[in-house]
Design a protein around this motif. Structure first.
Motif, PDB file in Angstrom:
ATOM      1  N   SER A   1     -65.781 -58.404  -0.074  1.00 40.91           N
ATOM      2  CA  SER A   1     -65.603 -59.843  -0.233  1.00 40.91           C
ATOM      3  C   SER A   1     -64.309 -60.337   0.401  1.00 40.91           C
TER       4      SER A   1
ATOM      5  N   ARG B   1     -66.817 -63.630  -4.936  1.00 37.53           N
ATOM      6  CA  ARG B   1     -66.511 -62.213  -5.099  1.00 37.53           C
ATOM      7  C   ARG B   1     -67.399 -61.611  -6.178  1.00 37.53           C
TER       8      ARG B   1
ATOM      9  N   ASP C   1     -69.773 -55.450  -4.587  1.00 39.88           N
ATOM     10  CA  ASP C   1     -68.511 -55.728  -3.894  1.00 39.88           C
ATOM     11  C   ASP C   1     -67.654 -54.465  -3.885  1.00 39.88           C
TER      12      ASP C   1
END
Length: 303
Positions: free
Chosen positions: A250, A37, A83
């Motif tokens: 993610s 992530r 992300d």
């Protein structure tokens, strides 16, 4: 075309990323796996023109004898991919040409029978678009693609930056799929939206990256002949530009949907009406991670 200023993260845009993210859909293979992530730098495959200067083409099926699958090359570039997990509401179809939707349930789980996908999953996608895409009043789903990373899979994740449609091919899609109303529909607003979701989430390997359309110049986009056995469509390849801003979501789960706008006839948002996208190899992917499986459904959206 004027590009938007890069989005600057603020403390509110720096979420705590959980190591796992459980889906409401328990039909997954990656539950409990450590998920990469946060921002990452990864190599993306951009367009490189044909060496002989000819018009670029790509064959959808195996090419005729003596012809290459495609006649253009690739240019690999390292880019930062941010992300969107934790800041999903920052992005909209009109402003960025992509959007996210969470907690979407489906009655289809196997995705092995095309007839059942059309019978069960297509109506779910149609309702999702009508309920969530501003202005949408009619939806015509025209195809879907399932991608699997397993050996021998018919279609695998595409690791090449591209856009599914151009203005030319979008208009042709209206004529092809709604011929009886095409002349009227082409006078109003029409969009092509790709609804993307994993089948074995949370996604660990080969996540999907998207570029904020407002940071992509028209001159970055190269029309490519998309040659089918019975017709020729048109997609867009994408040249590298350092101003492009890239994102991924993610650990996408089976009950999350990523909406990708491939074309928009509304000229007031037209320059944000097409989103480059590509699967990419995250260098943080755990060794032995299960390959990503996904389905994308493409729809004409009117209104």
């Amino acid at each position: 075309m004027t590009t938007a200023a890069p989005l600057q993260p603020t403390p509110a845009h720096q979420p705590e990323y959980p190591s796992t993210f459980l889906s409401n859909d328990t039909n997954t293979q990656n539950q409990g796996v450590q998920i990469p992530r946060g921002p990452v730098t990864a190599s993306l495959s951009y367009y490189a023109p044909p060496a002989d200067g000819s018009k670029p083409f790509n064959f959808v099926e195996p090419p005729p004898e003596g012809q290459p699958q495609r006649n253009y090359g690739e240019s690999l570039r390292d880019v930062q991919i941010r992300d969107v997990r934790g800041r999903e509401t920052d992005f909209t179809l009109d402003n960025n040409a992509f959007a996210t939707i969470s907690a979407v349930h489906s009655q289809e789980h196997d995705f092995t029978d095309d007839a059942r996908i059309r019978e069960v999953y297509y109506p779910e996608v149609e309702k999702l678009i009508l309920d969530t895409v501003p202005g949408a009043n009619r939806v015509v789903i025209f195809d879907h693609t399932i991608r699997r990373s397993s050996p021998g899979a018919t279609r695998t994740p595409v690791t090449r930056v591209h856009i599914d449609q151009t203005a030319k091919s979008a208009a042709a899609r209206v004529v092809q799929h709604v011929p009886e109303d095409a002349s009227t529909l082409l006078k109003g607003r029409y969009r092509i939206i790709n609804i993307w979701r994993p089948l074995n989430g949370p996604v660990v390997a080969h996540p999907l990256a998207v570029a904020d359309s407002a940071t992509v110049r028209d001159e970055d986009l190269i029309p490519v002949e998309h040659r089918y056995p019975d017709r020729t469509g048109e997609t867009a390849a994408v040249q590298y530009n350092p101003h492009q801003q890239w994102y991924y979501w993610s650990g996408m789960t089976n009950d999350e949907r990523l909406l990708l706008k491939c074309f928009d006839s509304d000229e007031t948002v037209g320059k944000w009406g097409r989103v480059p996208h590509t699967a990419f190899v995250d260098p943080r992917t755990p060794k032995g991670a299960v390959g990503r499986e996904s389905i994308e459904v493409r729809a004409l959206v009117f209104g």
